[in-house]
Design a protein around this motif. Structure first.
Motif, PDB file in Angstrom:
ATOM      1  N   GLY A 264      37.223  44.050  40.040  1.00 11.28           N
ATOM      2  CA  GLY A 264      38.026  43.191  39.174  1.00 11.28           C
ATOM      3  C   GLY A 264      37.172  42.260  38.333  1.00 11.28           C
ATOM      4  N   TRP A 265      36.108  41.738  38.926  1.00  8.79           N
ATOM      5  CA  TRP A 265      35.200  40.861  38.196  1.00  8.79           C
ATOM      6  C   TRP A 265      34.480  41.629  37.079  1.00  8.79           C
ATOM      7  CZ3 TRP A 265      29.663  40.922  38.475  1.00  8.79           C
ATOM      8  CH2 TRP A 265      29.052  39.870  37.804  1.00  8.79           C
ATOM      9  N   LEU A 266      33.983  42.817  37.397  1.00 12.18           N
ATOM     10  CA  LEU A 266      33.309  43.636  36.376  1.00 12.18           C
ATOM     11  C   LEU A 266      34.266  43.992  35.237  1.00 12.18           C
ATOM     12  CD1 LEU A 266      31.137  46.118  38.474  1.00 12.18           C
ATOM     13  CD2 LEU A 266      30.333  44.228  37.071  1.00 12.18           C
ATOM     14  N   ALA A 267      35.484  44.380  35.583  1.00  8.94           N
ATOM     15  CA  ALA A 267      36.463  44.731  34.557  1.00  8.94           C
ATOM     16  C   ALA A 267      36.838  43.525  33.712  1.00  8.94           C
ATOM     17  CB  ALA A 267      37.706  45.331  35.200  1.00  8.94           C
ATOM     18  N   SER A 268      36.897  42.342  34.318  1.00  5.31           N
ATOM     19  CA  SER A 268      37.222  41.144  33.534  1.00  5.31           C
ATOM     20  C   SER A 268      36.111  40.820  32.546  1.00  5.31           C
ATOM     21  CB  SER A 268      37.499  39.954  34.451  1.00  5.31           C
ATOM     22  OG  SER A 268      36.315  39.506  35.084  1.00  5.31           O
ATOM     23  N   ILE A 269      34.883  41.144  32.879  1.00  2.00           N
ATOM     24  CA  ILE A 269      33.769  40.958  31.936  1.00  2.00           C
ATOM     25  C   ILE A 269      33.898  41.951  30.790  1.00  2.00           C
ATOM     26  CG2 ILE A 269      31.266  41.211  31.654  1.00  2.00           C
ATOM     27  CD1 ILE A 269      30.984  40.089  34.506  1.00  2.00           C
ATOM     28  N   VAL A 270      34.162  43.208  31.124  1.00  2.00           N
ATOM     29  CA  VAL A 270      34.299  44.247  30.104  1.00  2.00           C
ATOM     30  C   VAL A 270      35.464  43.934  29.168  1.00  2.00           C
ATOM     31  CG1 VAL A 270      34.870  46.689  29.737  1.00  2.00           C
ATOM     32  CG2 VAL A 270      33.254  46.052  31.531  1.00  2.00           C
ATOM     33  N   MET A 271      36.589  43.499  29.728  1.00  2.00           N
ATOM     34  CA  MET A 271      37.798  43.244  28.943  1.00  2.00           C
ATOM     35  C   MET A 271      37.873  41.808  28.416  1.00  2.00           C
ATOM     36  SD  MET A 271      39.368  46.117  28.865  1.00  2.00           S
ATOM     37  CE  MET A 271      41.041  45.731  28.373  1.00  2.00           C
ATOM     38  N   LYS A 272      36.892  41.004  28.733  1.00  2.00           N
ATOM     39  CA  LYS A 272      36.840  39.601  28.303  1.00  2.00           C
ATOM     40  C   LYS A 272      38.121  38.856  28.687  1.00  2.00           C
ATOM     41  CE  LYS A 272      33.557  40.226  24.661  1.00  2.00           C
ATOM     42  NZ  LYS A 272      33.195  41.416  24.113  1.00  2.00           N
TER      43      LYS A 272
ATOM     44  N   CYS B  63      40.918  40.428  42.844  1.00  2.00           N
ATOM     45  CA  CYS B  63      41.020  41.359  43.984  1.00  2.00           C
ATOM     46  C   CYS B  63      42.179  42.317  43.784  1.00  2.00           C
ATOM     47  CB  CYS B  63      41.222  40.602  45.286  1.00  2.00           C
ATOM     48  SG  CYS B  63      39.804  39.680  45.847  1.00  2.00           S
ATOM     49  N   LEU B  64      43.338  41.762  43.474  1.00  2.00           N
ATOM     50  CA  LEU B  64      44.528  42.588  43.301  1.00  2.00           C
ATOM     51  C   LEU B  64      44.346  43.587  42.158  1.00  2.00           C
ATOM     52  CD1 LEU B  64      47.440  43.185  44.132  1.00  2.00           C
ATOM     53  CD2 LEU B  64      48.149  41.454  42.489  1.00  2.00           C
ATOM     54  N   LEU B  65      43.867  43.103  41.017  1.00  2.00           N
ATOM     55  CA  LEU B  65      43.643  43.996  39.884  1.00  2.00           C
ATOM     56  C   LEU B  65      42.604  45.062  40.208  1.00  2.00           C
ATOM     57  CD1 LEU B  65      43.618  41.452  36.925  1.00  2.00           C
ATOM     58  CD2 LEU B  65      45.353  43.192  37.385  1.00  2.00           C
ATOM     59  N   GLY B  66      41.549  44.676  40.894  1.00  2.00           N
ATOM     60  CA  GLY B  66      40.501  45.632  41.259  1.00  2.00           C
ATOM     61  C   GLY B  66      40.988  46.703  42.211  1.00  2.00           C
ATOM     62  N   ILE B  67      41.787  46.315  43.202  1.00  2.00           N
ATOM     63  CA  ILE B  67      42.306  47.280  44.176  1.00  2.00           C
ATOM     64  C   ILE B  67      43.302  48.223  43.506  1.00  2.00           C
ATOM     65  CG2 ILE B  67      43.695  47.525  46.263  1.00  2.00           C
ATOM     66  CD1 ILE B  67      42.374  44.842  47.190  1.00  2.00           C
ATOM     67  N   VAL B  68      44.267  47.669  42.788  1.00  2.00           N
ATOM     68  CA  VAL B  68      45.276  48.501  42.121  1.00  2.00           C
ATOM     69  C   VAL B  68      44.631  49.332  41.013  1.00  2.00           C
ATOM     70  CG1 VAL B  68      47.395  48.454  40.746  1.00  2.00           C
ATOM     71  CG2 VAL B  68      47.145  46.925  42.703  1.00  2.00           C
ATOM     72  N   GLY B  69      43.736  48.723  40.245  1.00  2.00           N
ATOM     73  CA  GLY B  69      43.054  49.441  39.171  1.00  2.00           C
ATOM     74  C   GLY B  69      42.191  50.573  39.688  1.00  2.00           C
TER      75      GLY B  69
ATOM     76  N   GLY C 291      39.658  52.206  35.738  1.00  2.00           N
ATOM     77  CA  GLY C 291      41.071  52.060  36.079  1.00  2.00           C
ATOM     78  C   GLY C 291      41.557  50.633  35.949  1.00  2.00           C
ATOM     79  N   THR C 292      40.727  49.680  36.331  1.00  2.00           N
ATOM     80  CA  THR C 292      41.099  48.270  36.229  1.00  2.00           C
ATOM     81  C   THR C 292      41.175  47.837  34.766  1.00  2.00           C
ATOM     82  OG1 THR C 292      40.070  47.868  38.374  1.00  2.00           O
ATOM     83  CG2 THR C 292      40.564  45.937  37.036  1.00  2.00           C
ATOM     84  N   CYS C 293      40.271  48.336  33.930  1.00  2.00           N
ATOM     85  CA  CYS C 293      40.346  48.043  32.497  1.00  2.00           C
ATOM     86  C   CYS C 293      41.641  48.594  31.901  1.00  2.00           C
ATOM     87  CB  CYS C 293      39.142  48.629  31.772  1.00  2.00           C
ATOM     88  SG  CYS C 293      37.599  47.764  32.097  1.00  2.00           S
ATOM     89  N   ILE C 294      42.023  49.792  32.318  1.00  2.00           N
ATOM     90  CA  ILE C 294      43.295  50.371  31.864  1.00  2.00           C
ATOM     91  C   ILE C 294      44.459  49.499  32.318  1.00  2.00           C
ATOM     92  CG2 ILE C 294      44.868  52.329  32.177  1.00  2.00           C
ATOM     93  CD1 ILE C 294      42.301  54.106  32.279  1.00  2.00           C
ATOM     94  N   LEU C 295      44.424  49.045  33.556  1.00  2.00           N
ATOM     95  CA  LEU C 295      45.479  48.176  34.083  1.00  2.00           C
ATOM     96  C   LEU C 295      45.568  46.871  33.302  1.00  2.00           C
ATOM     97  CD1 LEU C 295      47.678  47.613  36.190  1.00  2.00           C
ATOM     98  CD2 LEU C 295      45.867  46.758  37.698  1.00  2.00           C
TER      99      LEU C 295
END
Length: 83
Positions: free
Chosen positions: A15-23, A32-38, A67-71
């Protein structure tokens, strides 16, 4: 119990990595929730599309972040604001 802790920690990292990618910025528990579901979405989508990049930790992280970036993109489209 150990598996749950590992799932939460890996989900938080993804989730942290995806939040960096998606700003995007959100708290630890939402990451955590976004990372698990993503990660689940990414794994499912890769299977449906017939994409297999390996079975190691790095490939799992790549699929999870994708997947998390898509979410995050879906949530942004629904909410109509920066998430």
């Amino acid at each position: 119990m150990v598996n749950l802790l590992i799932t939460i920690l890996v989900g938080a990292f993804v989730g942290w990595l995806a939040s960096i990618v998606m700003k995007s910025a959100h708290g630890f528990w939402l990451s955590c929730l976004l990372g698990i579901v993503g990660s689940a979405i990414g794994g499912w989508l890769a299977g449906v599309l017939g994409i297999h990049i390996g079975s190691g930790l790095i490939s799992s992280l790549i699929v999870g972040v994708a997947g998390t970036c898509i979410l995050i993109a879906i949530v942004r489209a629904i909410m109509g604001k920066k998430f």
